[in-house]
Enzyme design. Structure first.
Site, PDB file in Angstrom:
ATOM      1  N   CYS A 207       2.550  -6.510 -22.834  1.00 47.37           N
ATOM      2  CA  CYS A 207       1.655  -5.881 -21.862  1.00 47.37           C
ATOM      3  C   CYS A 207       2.175  -5.973 -20.431  1.00 47.37           C
ATOM      4  CB  CYS A 207       0.257  -6.490 -21.950  1.00 47.37           C
ATOM      5  SG  CYS A 207       0.246  -8.244 -21.588  1.00 47.37           S
TER       6      CYS A 207
ATOM      7  N   ASP B 152       5.353 -12.307 -16.011  1.00 48.38           N
ATOM      8  CA  ASP B 152       5.445 -13.746 -15.768  1.00 48.38           C
ATOM      9  C   ASP B 152       6.551 -14.384 -16.599  1.00 48.38           C
ATOM     10  OD1 ASP B 152       3.674 -14.528 -13.732  1.00 48.38           O
ATOM     11  OD2 ASP B 152       1.982 -14.045 -15.028  1.00 48.38           O
TER      12      ASP B 152
ATOM     13  N   ARG C 106      -7.491  -6.960 -17.441  1.00 45.68           N
ATOM     14  CA  ARG C 106      -7.308  -8.077 -16.502  1.00 45.68           C
ATOM     15  C   ARG C 106      -8.693  -8.420 -15.948  1.00 45.68           C
ATOM     16  NH1 ARG C 106      -2.062  -5.141 -15.188  1.00 45.68           N
ATOM     17  NH2 ARG C 106      -0.427  -6.716 -15.317  1.00 45.68           N
TER      18      ARG C 106
ATOM     19  N   ARG D 137       8.208 -13.208  -8.757  1.00 45.73           N
ATOM     20  CA  ARG D 137       8.147 -11.786  -9.104  1.00 45.73           C
ATOM     21  C   ARG D 137       7.820 -10.881  -7.923  1.00 45.73           C
ATOM     22  NH1 ARG D 137       2.844 -11.761 -13.034  1.00 45.73           N
ATOM     23  NH2 ARG D 137       2.241  -9.758 -12.180  1.00 45.73           N
TER      24      ARG D 137
ATOM     25  N   GLU E  93       3.722 -16.056 -21.713  1.00 48.69           N
ATOM     26  CA  GLU E  93       4.168 -15.848 -20.327  1.00 48.69           C
ATOM     27  C   GLU E  93       5.026 -17.011 -19.841  1.00 48.69           C
ATOM     28  OE1 GLU E  93       0.876 -13.604 -17.931  1.00 48.69           O
ATOM     29  OE2 GLU E  93      -0.026 -15.327 -18.926  1.00 48.69           O
TER      30      GLU E  93
ATOM     31  N   HIS F 164       0.811  -1.205   0.000  1.00 49.59           N
ATOM     32  CA  HIS F 164       0.000   0.000   0.000  1.00 49.59           C
ATOM     33  C   HIS F 164       0.845   1.256   0.000  1.00 49.59           C
ATOM     34  CE1 HIS F 164      -4.406  -0.895   1.051  1.00 49.59           C
ATOM     35  NE2 HIS F 164      -4.243  -0.473  -0.174  1.00 49.59           N
TER      36      HIS F 164
ATOM     37  N   ARG G 245      -8.211 -10.309 -21.561  1.00 51.92           N
ATOM     38  CA  ARG G 245      -7.608 -11.579 -21.156  1.00 51.92           C
ATOM     39  C   ARG G 245      -8.673 -12.364 -20.404  1.00 51.92           C
ATOM     40  NH1 ARG G 245      -2.590 -11.331 -17.301  1.00 51.92           N
ATOM     41  NH2 ARG G 245      -3.963 -10.693 -15.632  1.00 51.92           N
TER      42      ARG G 245
HETATM   43  C1  PEP Z   1       2.352 -10.429 -17.181  1.00 51.99           C
HETATM   44  O1  PEP Z   1       2.543 -11.525 -16.622  1.00 51.99           O
HETATM   45  O2  PEP Z   1       3.271  -9.745 -17.701  1.00 51.99           O
HETATM   46  C2  PEP Z   1       0.995  -9.874 -17.245  1.00 51.99           C
HETATM   47  C3  PEP Z   1       0.730  -8.793 -17.941  1.00 51.99           C
HETATM   48  O3  PEP Z   1       0.039 -10.481 -16.506  1.00 51.99           O
HETATM   49  P1  PEP Z   1      -0.114 -10.260 -14.914  1.00 51.99           P
HETATM   50  O4  PEP Z   1       0.886  -9.214 -14.500  1.00 51.99           O
HETATM   51  O5  PEP Z   1      -1.509  -9.849 -14.687  1.00 51.99           O
HETATM   52  O6  PEP Z   1       0.205 -11.628 -14.402  1.00 51.99           O
HETATM   53 MG    MG Z   2       0.790 -12.777 -16.120  1.00 52.16          MG
END
Ligand code: PEP
Ligand code: MG
Length: 962
Positions: A896, A849, A690, A859, A825, A583, A727
């Site tokens: 993306c 990903d 998303r 991540r 991904e 946050h 997506r």
């Molecule tokens: C990604 O994995 O780069 C992606 C855009 O999807 P998310 O961040 O929602 O997993």
């Molecule tokens: Mg992803």
């Protein structure tokens, strides 16, 4: 905990055989109004499954799980058979403890009984007791438990002397509530005794509430000290208490006997606890949480014991928290005595050949429920112990002068200013209070004052998001459960401060174990609220920041700390801990303060007023920059400010390179209500919707009509030309949906998520696809599937799509203006892009990903995520392969993930041939302007250069040097 009253004890019973005895027991429960006759019959069913005889003349009949509904109230009846009854398994029973259980309260009874089973002569005393009170006294004495667990053990303490370790070991016992302040005074005055092997023992008897062993080991080798043990044992205690603390001492002595003392300083907390539990240095271990709704009660415990007996090596088991004692997993009474409840972590250990297999079998059996149907726990900490337990780390040296330190970018922008290191104040307070009424009043008053502080902050807060989070804090303050937990602690003799903090800490720890990272990070909010109240109670003020512009450096910042910041003076935020989704990071972005988080403990060693460059875009800081770097940075800050202004003014112009190559720039959205805002920032479409956020915002899966309304809102904001790339639902793994439970997984990132999960529920996917097409009404719709690993999964998803198309467009079997793609991904998908490109219309590369799976770095990892850099040449190679395969088949490619808004990465991505970039709405103008300043040739050269480097740091250095 159930308490036994005299009317629950039926003395002098007699029965011809075990059936008659069980009949008496059932009638006793029914007669007391605890259950109906169905449950009484189920006592026989349960007995038919396996005997409930425990040992020492005691049996504990109870119903089957299916018969629980026939229980009206949880309770027990104790039937004494002075002449004994021959039980059906050949044993002799003199006492029946019959249980009507609705919840796991019966575990407490079992636990108390196993304690009875250990005491010689008690069976005879129970059989001959002539009053209910005598039976109760024998049965219900609570077992004395000793403490030796993660709360009493500190590994790697940055102490310079043995006395420092003594203070830490004793302090742990104080914090764990085992001892009071007088104990501390006694210990600090006592002389530690050398045990040999560099181990030292110090003992105290004053102000001891519970026998306990504190342990501290040094971070840096001390000549003569590998560990300090601090033993708390109440003087003049009864035999049972004495046995409890002597057992703790025995653990230390056993260690000495095996000659392992000097090694202790090299162990982390988990191993140290293991060694104290008697695990050898070569022991294998397996951790697994109990999933059974009612814990390890008799039946699952029996299964566990049987399983242990089948193994080729002896297996021991302990609870991770508690007294740390490991027991033979083949002993039913010992396993029952652990009193393991649902959610508690078991640690199995074994040595020798076959140990691993044995432990895996045991862990699998527990995971499968030991013969009972179990529901998953919302927790991944078995697989990732480091996530929730932060072992004290040695302080690290401060970052070197003029050397960049990479961390996690949390809020964009750049600044140069002296640092102000905020070291949290310590709250000094008494652990215990004499007058619970008075302590509760103090707490109520402090909560009220904290509430007023929050209300004042909300009034002056800049921005909706700040106010929203502060109101959430207000709600937390009003949470009746939190108050109740604090009241309970105060009722047990704690002071207002200690009781309140126990309530906060317990709740925050529970929050931290949630698999959903975003929810888990709300633990920081709880602690923030907790500190606010503590500050009022202790009259402690936060340190005063300087009155000139500065970069704030802190261990971690609570959201209200950020909300309190004076944005005119705070030029940047740097934290040792935290992730980009915390946050405080969200607030920093909302307030427009550049921020870098998760930079490691070294930053806390910076001296106040040291000058620093903070780069919130790249996630990098440089302390004491050299004059050249400083001048370069000042120039780039000025240029950057100028560029931001210009970019915004030209946001509706297309992103076309100087030599005429167009790159589409879209916006990433989680909420279709923000589509209009994205368009007003110049987005040429939505490059990533998303959709899981729409699902998460509903308590149940949104039905077709609800989804149509959501998606239509986006199409209307976009108009007839701009595309929407949606997506399909990407949940599972670390993003659970409450109403779609997924079995517990050891590695959720590698588990049932994305398309893998969606294919298990084609009905959900069908509804979503139908709603998207209905909402589109012929406007440009691009649908993509997440987490696809190869063409087979794509074809399975496409078959569902085609079914819906045939249903919606029965004449043409063609959906107008709809394209179908996959997200890249998973590395396998990039490697096999040619096989996919034959079937898809487009690819969208999810670099977040893709980087995680290529570099094998979680991540969101608090320490490693800074290294999960999408500009790594391995990731770039995969992007290159994807683009080449796509273009060979006439497909377009978008990016993306976060990399698409990275200033250094944009030219590289354009040079690699990426056709579309999708970024957060606020970054659209800037990304477009970066593209407009490039030539395609130059971008290609940058891409070639990047591909020749061996690490992401080398890529960034090479690009920076251009
Ligand atoms: C990604 O994995 O780069 C992606 C855009 O999807 P998310 O961040 O929602 O997993
Ligand atoms: Mg992803």
């Amino acid at each position: 905990m159930l308490t036994l009253t005299p009317d629950a004890v039926l003395l002098g019973q007699s029965a011809g055989d075990w059936r008659e005895a069980l009949d008496h027991a059932g009638s006793a429960l029914v007669g007391a109004g605890l259950c109906d006759t169905a449950y009484a019959r189920a006592l026989f069913d349960r007995e038919a499954q396996s005997s409930t005889w425990l040992g020492n003349g005691i049996a504990i009949p109870h119903g089957t799980p299916e018969s629980r509904e026939a229980v009206q109230a949880t309770g027990i009846r104790v039937l004494q058979f002075p002449d004994g009854v021959a039980w059906h398994d050949g044993n002799r029973v003199t006492l029946l403890v019959v249980i009507a259980a609705q919840s796991d309260e019966h575990l407490d009874i079992l636990r108390a009984l196993t304690h009875v089973l250990d005491r010689p002569g008690v069976a005879e005393q129970l059989a001959s007791a002539d009053s209910a009170e005598a039976v109760i006294a024998l049965l219900s004495r609570p077992p004395v438990t000793a403490r030796l667990d993660e709360h009493t053990v500190a590994a790697g303490v940055p102490a310079q002397s043995r006395q420092g370790l003594v203070a830490m070991a004793a302090g742990r016992l104080l914090d764990a509530g085992c001892v009071g302040p007088a104990f501390m005074a006694e210990i600090m005055a006592a002389a530690p005794v050398a045990l040999g092997q560099k181990l030292w023992l110090v003992q105290g008897q004053q102000d001891v509430q519970q026998p306990a062993l504190g342990v501290a080991t040094p971070a840096h080798a001390l000549d003569d000290t590998a560990a300090v043990f601090c033993l708390a044992h109440p003087g003049g205690a009864d035999a049972e208490t004495t046995r409890a603390w002597q057992a703790l001492l025995d653990r230390v002595l056993e260690l000495l006997e095996t000659g392992q003392g000097a090694q202790l300083a090299t162990l982390d907390q988990a191993r140290l606890l293991g060694r104290l539990a008697g695990e050898k240095s070569d022991a294998e271990t397996a951790r697994v949480r109990v999933r059974n709704a009612h814990g390890l009660h008799a039946r699952p415990a029996k299964q566990l014991v049987q399983m242990a007996r089948e193994q080729s090596v002896p297996v021991r088991v302990r609870l991770e928290s508690g007294n740390g004692e490991a027991v033979a997993a083949s002993s039913l009474t010992r396993v029952l005595s652990l009193g393991a409840r649902r959610g508690q972590m078991l640690v199995f250990s074994a040595e020798g050949e076959g140990a691993r297999e044995a432990l895996d079998a045991m862990a699998a059996a527990v995971r499968d429920g030991l013969g009972e149907a179990v529901t998953p726990l919302n927790d991944t900490s078995e697989a990732r112990p480091s996530r929730n337990h932060i072992t004290p780390v040695a302080p690290e040296p401060a970052p070197e002068a003029d050397r960049p330190l990479m961390a996690v970018p949390a809020s964009p922008g750049m600044s140069i200013a002296p640092v102000f290191v905020m070291r949290l104040p310590t709250f000094d307070y008494a652990e215990h209070g004499d007058d619970a009424v008075r302590e509760n009043e103090r707490l109520d008053q402090a909560i009220h004052e904290a509430d007023e502080q929050l209300a004042a902050l909300i009034r002056t807060a800049g921005g909706d998001e700040v106010a929203e989070i502060l109101s959430m804090h207000e709600e937390m303050l009003e949470d009746p459960e939190l108050r109740e937990a604090a009241r309970e602690a105060i009722g047990e003799g704690m002071s207002a401060e200690a009781g309140w903090w126990r309530a906060i800490d317990t709740s925050a720890r529970a929050q931290e174990t949630l698999a959903d990272r975003v929810l888990a990070e709300r633990a920081a909010d709880l602690r923030d609220v907790g500190r606010r109240v503590l500050g009022v109670l202790c009259g402690v003020r936060m340190p005063d920041p300087p009155d000139h512009p500065y970069i704030l450096v802190a261990e971690d910042l609570g959201p209200s700390d950020v909300a309190r910041l004076d944005t005119r003076r705070v030029k940047g935020i740097l934290t040792a801990r935290g992730g980009a989704t915390s946050h405080s990071a969200i607030l920093a972005r909302a307030l427009g303060i550049p921020a870098v988080v998760g930079a490691g403990p070294g930053v806390m060693a910076l001296g106040n007023d040291i000058e620093m460059i903070l780069d919130g875009v790249r996630g990098r800081v440089v302390a004491e920059p050299g004059s050249e770097r400083r001048a370069r940075t000042e120039l780039s800050i000025r240029e950057h400010d100028q560029r931001v202004r210009e970019a915004y003014e030209t946001r509706f112009e297309s992103a076309t390179t100087l030599d005429g190559h167009h790159v589409e720039v879209g916006a990433n959205l989680g909420n279709t209500a923000h589509a209009e805002d994205a368009v007003s920032h110049g987005a040429e479409g939505i490059g990533l919707l998303r959709t899981e956020f729409i699902f998460m915002a509903h308590p149940q899966a949104p039905d077709h009509d609800t989804q149509v309304v959501e998606y239509r809102r986006a199409f209307e904001a976009l108009g007839p030309e701009r595309p929407l790339v949606a997506r399909t639902l990407d949940v599972g793994g670390d993003k659970p949906l409450d109403y779609w439970p997924v079995p517990q997984e050891d590695n959720p990132f590698l588990g049932l998520r994305g398309i893998r999960l969606a294919l298990t529920r084609p009905d959900v996917l069908e509804t979503q696809l139908r709603a998207l097409m209905v909402a589109a009404e012929g406007r440009p719709l691009r649908i993509m599937f997440p987490m696809v690993k190869d063409v087979e999964e794509f074809l399975a998803a496409r078959a569902i799509f085609e079914r819906i198309v045939a249903e919606l467009y029965p004449d043409t079997h063609q959906a107008p203006n709809v394209q179908l793609g996959v997200m890249i991904e998973v590395p396998s998908c990039a490697l096999l892009a040619p096989s996919l490109a034959e079937h898809v219309d487009f690819f969208s590369i999810g670099t977040n990903d893709l980087t995680q799976y290529t570099l094998a770095i979680d991540r969101g990892h608090s320490r490693l995520s800074a290294q999960a850099d999408g500009l790594h040449p391995a990731v770039l190679q995969l992007i290159r392969m994807t683009v080449e395969a796509a273009h060979a088949h006439g497909c377009w490619v978008g990016v993306c993930g976060e990399l698409a808004s990275d200033a250094q990465a944009v030219p590289v991505l354009v040079g690699l041939g990426v056709d579309e970039l999708s970024v957060s709405a606020r970054q659209v103008p800037m990304v477009k302007s970066w593209v407009r300043r490039l030539t395609l040739d130059d971008a290609r050269r940058q891409a070639e250069l990047a591909l020749t480097r061996a690490t992401s740091a080398a890529v960034r250095d090479a690009l920076e040097a251009l």
